[in-house]
Design a protein around this motif. Structure first.
Motif, PDB file in Angstrom:
ATOM      1  N   ALA A  69      10.681   5.605   5.644  1.00 55.39           N
ATOM      2  CA  ALA A  69      11.330   4.347   5.258  1.00 55.39           C
ATOM      3  C   ALA A  69      11.283   3.314   6.384  1.00 55.39           C
ATOM      4  O   ALA A  69      11.173   2.117   6.121  1.00 55.39           O
ATOM      5  CB  ALA A  69      12.775   4.611   4.840  1.00 55.39           C
ATOM      6  N   THR A  70      11.364   3.766   7.637  1.00 53.95           N
ATOM      7  CA  THR A  70      11.340   2.805   8.748  1.00 53.95           C
ATOM      8  C   THR A  70      10.024   2.031   8.732  1.00 53.95           C
ATOM      9  O   THR A  70      10.015   0.797   8.790  1.00 53.95           O
ATOM     10  CB  THR A  70      11.509   3.533  10.098  1.00 53.95           C
ATOM     11  N   HIS A  97      20.647  -0.361   7.607  1.00 54.33           N
ATOM     12  CA  HIS A  97      20.158   0.595   8.622  1.00 54.33           C
ATOM     13  C   HIS A  97      19.444  -0.196   9.714  1.00 54.33           C
ATOM     14  O   HIS A  97      18.854  -1.251   9.437  1.00 54.33           O
ATOM     15  CB  HIS A  97      19.184   1.552   7.940  1.00 54.33           C
ATOM     16  N   ASN A 149      23.941   4.346   4.045  1.00 52.12           N
ATOM     17  CA  ASN A 149      23.741   5.707   4.552  1.00 52.12           C
ATOM     18  C   ASN A 149      24.999   6.295   5.191  1.00 52.12           C
ATOM     19  O   ASN A 149      25.168   7.506   5.238  1.00 52.12           O
ATOM     20  CB  ASN A 149      22.592   5.743   5.560  1.00 52.12           C
ATOM     21  N   ASP A 174      16.521  -1.488   0.479  1.00 47.82           N
ATOM     22  CA  ASP A 174      16.368  -0.184   1.114  1.00 47.82           C
ATOM     23  C   ASP A 174      17.072   0.824   0.210  1.00 47.82           C
ATOM     24  O   ASP A 174      18.302   0.872   0.151  1.00 47.82           O
ATOM     25  CB  ASP A 174      17.005  -0.220   2.513  1.00 47.82           C
ATOM     26  N   GLN A 177      18.842   5.915   0.461  1.00 49.07           N
ATOM     27  CA  GLN A 177      19.940   6.830   0.148  1.00 49.07           C
ATOM     28  C   GLN A 177      20.246   6.910  -1.341  1.00 49.07           C
ATOM     29  O   GLN A 177      20.862   7.882  -1.782  1.00 49.07           O
ATOM     30  CB  GLN A 177      21.209   6.424   0.924  1.00 49.07           C
ATOM     31  N   SER A 197      12.215   7.294   1.364  1.00 51.54           N
ATOM     32  CA  SER A 197      11.640   8.298   2.252  1.00 51.54           C
ATOM     33  C   SER A 197      11.652   9.688   1.635  1.00 51.54           C
ATOM     34  O   SER A 197      12.611  10.042   0.937  1.00 51.54           O
ATOM     35  CB  SER A 197      12.505   8.296   3.520  1.00 51.54           C
ATOM     36  N   HIS A 199      11.884  12.670   3.211  1.00 52.50           N
ATOM     37  CA  HIS A 199      12.751  13.710   3.801  1.00 52.50           C
ATOM     38  C   HIS A 199      14.221  13.568   3.431  1.00 52.50           C
ATOM     39  O   HIS A 199      15.049  14.389   3.825  1.00 52.50           O
ATOM     40  CB  HIS A 199      12.571  13.796   5.323  1.00 52.50           C
ATOM     41  N   LYS A 200      14.548  12.536   2.634  1.00 56.27           N
ATOM     42  CA  LYS A 200      15.930  12.402   2.144  1.00 56.27           C
ATOM     43  C   LYS A 200      16.056  12.969   0.731  1.00 56.27           C
ATOM     44  O   LYS A 200      17.140  13.012   0.171  1.00 56.27           O
ATOM     45  CB  LYS A 200      16.360  10.935   2.119  1.00 56.27           C
TER      46      LYS A 200
HETATM   47  N1  PLP Z   1      17.211   3.473   5.675  1.00 59.08           N
HETATM   48  C1  PLP Z   1      18.262   4.262   5.467  1.00 59.08           C
HETATM   49  C2  PLP Z   1      19.371   3.779   4.584  1.00 59.08           C
HETATM   50  C3  PLP Z   1      18.334   5.522   6.059  1.00 59.08           C
HETATM   51  O1  PLP Z   1      19.387   6.307   5.836  1.00 59.08           O
HETATM   52  C4  PLP Z   1      17.268   5.939   6.902  1.00 59.08           C
HETATM   53  C5  PLP Z   1      17.335   7.218   7.625  1.00 59.08           C
HETATM   54  O2  PLP Z   1      18.380   7.613   8.112  1.00 59.08           O
HETATM   55  C6  PLP Z   1      16.171   5.071   7.074  1.00 59.08           C
HETATM   56  C7  PLP Z   1      16.176   3.851   6.451  1.00 59.08           C
HETATM   57  C8  PLP Z   1      14.996   5.478   7.918  1.00 59.08           C
HETATM   58  O3  PLP Z   1      14.253   6.435   7.207  1.00 59.08           O
HETATM   59  P1  PLP Z   1      13.049   7.257   7.867  1.00 59.08           P
HETATM   60  O4  PLP Z   1      13.700   8.364   8.622  1.00 59.08           O
HETATM   61  O5  PLP Z   1      12.255   7.748   6.710  1.00 59.08           O
HETATM   62  O6  PLP Z   1      12.286   6.328   8.717  1.00 59.08           O
END
Ligand code: PLP
Length: 381
Positions: A69-70, A97, A149, A174, A177, A197, A199-200
């Motif tokens: 996601a980043t 985030h 988050n 975003d 979550q 993402s 991994h969530k």
């Molecule tokens: N946005 C939110 C709301 C998140 O909770 C997170 C991760 O904690 C991210 C973005 C970043 O995700 P990634 O770890 O896939 O880069």
């Protein structure tokens, strides 16, 4: 050990591990279209793209795979701001985030404008009047997350989309979550840019997605165009095993998110009731707003969260967001909600997930209550 930090990351679902491992062994480069091994890898990536697209109710061509996601936020926001002629400003919620806040600030700086921060109330809900005041025809994008988050507070996407679109601004969501915890089609239908993402949602780390229509994709300046993969928006060899796992995790989420949410919501209620029975002065941060069923952000008055966590090493929870945990400062989300530094530092994030059991909840209630009581006593001494 009881893991209650599913908003930070989830374990890979056992049911998809075999396919992920198999695709680790299918080593072809999806861009090597001139031989069978490369073509097989490309087919796996395209199957995963369809599965991820189905989860959000969008066509497969709207999905751009990234590393998470980043990176998707950086591509979506920076890429938009660099390409947005005549619209150098961006509007963000202060509870985003850091991945989004920092991409928004850098994007606005590179475009010669500013990141305008919208007011939120004590629950972290965006003030729609303030939003309408800030969004004008100099604003390229409005970034308000689907669900927070740290607190699990859910945004009212329809009103925010309406205000953004009225001024001709793109609506960036975003959804990291929200995805897998409830239906995301409504938010995905309103969003011009959406990120999340793997991994969530019980998929492997190393895969994420930017969702954007063909028209919006054309307005994004690629940050790393490289070999032209992902329709020229994200160059670099695709991470086939993680993408395959992401697709399968999305398919499982489609089938199971409703029943997961109901079961996990009941467990979260039991956890909160148990703690409030054992301890006085326990408050839910964001408690008046709509929230994700799995997330509890709790303030234990008089008990420093870092001390509480140190006193119960068998329980994995977090204070603030995991990504900021190297920096021992109070959560920017809770501060933006008007909490004092002390109130924020007395707050713990507890997030439940698919594997959470009733026994784990009972153990957590006992351990957290004991740890909070110990810290409160020591603080009073
Ligand atoms: N946005 C939110 C709301 C998140 O909770 C997170 C991760 O904690 C991210 C973005 C970043 O995700 P990634 O770890 O896939 O880069």
């Amino acid at each position: 050990m009881v893991y209650l930090d599913y908003n930070a990351s989830t374990p890979v679902d056992q049911r998809i591990l075999v396919a992920v491992t198999e695709s680790q062994c299918a080593y072809g480069n999806p861009a090597s279209a001139h031989h069978a091994i490369g073509k097989a890898a490309a087919e796996r990536v395209e199957e995963a793209r369809s599965r991820v697209a189905d989860l959000v109710g969008r066509p497969a061509q709207d999905i751009v795979f990234t590393s998470g996601a980043t990176e998707a936020a950086v591509l979506g926001l920076l890429g938009t701001m660099i390409g947005a002629a005549g619209r150098p400003n961006i509007v963000v919620s202060p509870t985003e985030h850091k991945a989004v806040l920092e991409a928004a600030e850098l994007g606005a700086r590179l475009a010669g404008g500013e990141a305008r921060v919208v007011r939120v109330d004590r629950d972290g809900v965006v003030d729609l009047d303030d939003l309408a005041r800030l969004v004008d025809n100099s604003v390229a994008a409005v970034a308000v997350m689907a669900a927070n988050n740290e607190t699990g507070v859910v945004a009212s996407a329809a009103e925010i989309a309406e205000i953004s679109h009225r001024a001709g601004s793109l609506f960036f969501v975003d959804a990291t979550q929200l995805i897998g915890k409830g239906p995301a089609d409504a938010a995905a239908a309103l969003a011009d840019l959406m990120v999340f993402s793997s991994h969530k949602i019980y998929g492997p780390k190393g895969a994420g997605a930017l969702v954007a229509s063909r028209r919006v994709q054309k307005s994004i300046v690629p940050i790393a165009s490289g070999g032209g993969q992902e329709r020229g928006l994200r160059g670099g060899t695709q991470n086939t095993p993680s993408i395959v796992g992401f697709g399968l995790a999305a398919e499982l989420a489609m089938k199971e998110q409703a029943s997961d949410a109901a079961r996990i919501g009941d467990l979260a209620d039991a956890l909160l009731t148990g703690l409030q029975r054992q301890l006085p002065d326990v408050y839910v941060n964001g408690g008046e707003a709509d929230r994700l069923p799995n997330t509890l952000n709790l303030r234990f008055v008089g008990a420093d969260a870092e001390a509480v966590m140190a006193s119960m090493p068998e329980i994995c929870v977090s204070a603030g967001s995991a990504c900021n945990s190297a920096v021992p400062s109070p959560s920017h989300v809770l501060l933006a909600m008007g909490m004092s530094g002390t109130e924020a530092s007395e707050s713990l994030r507890i997030s439940l997930g698919r594997p959470t059991t009733r026994d784990e909840v009972d153990v957590a209630v006992a351990c957290i209550s004991a740890a909070v009581s110990r810290v409160r006593e020591l603080t009073r001494e």
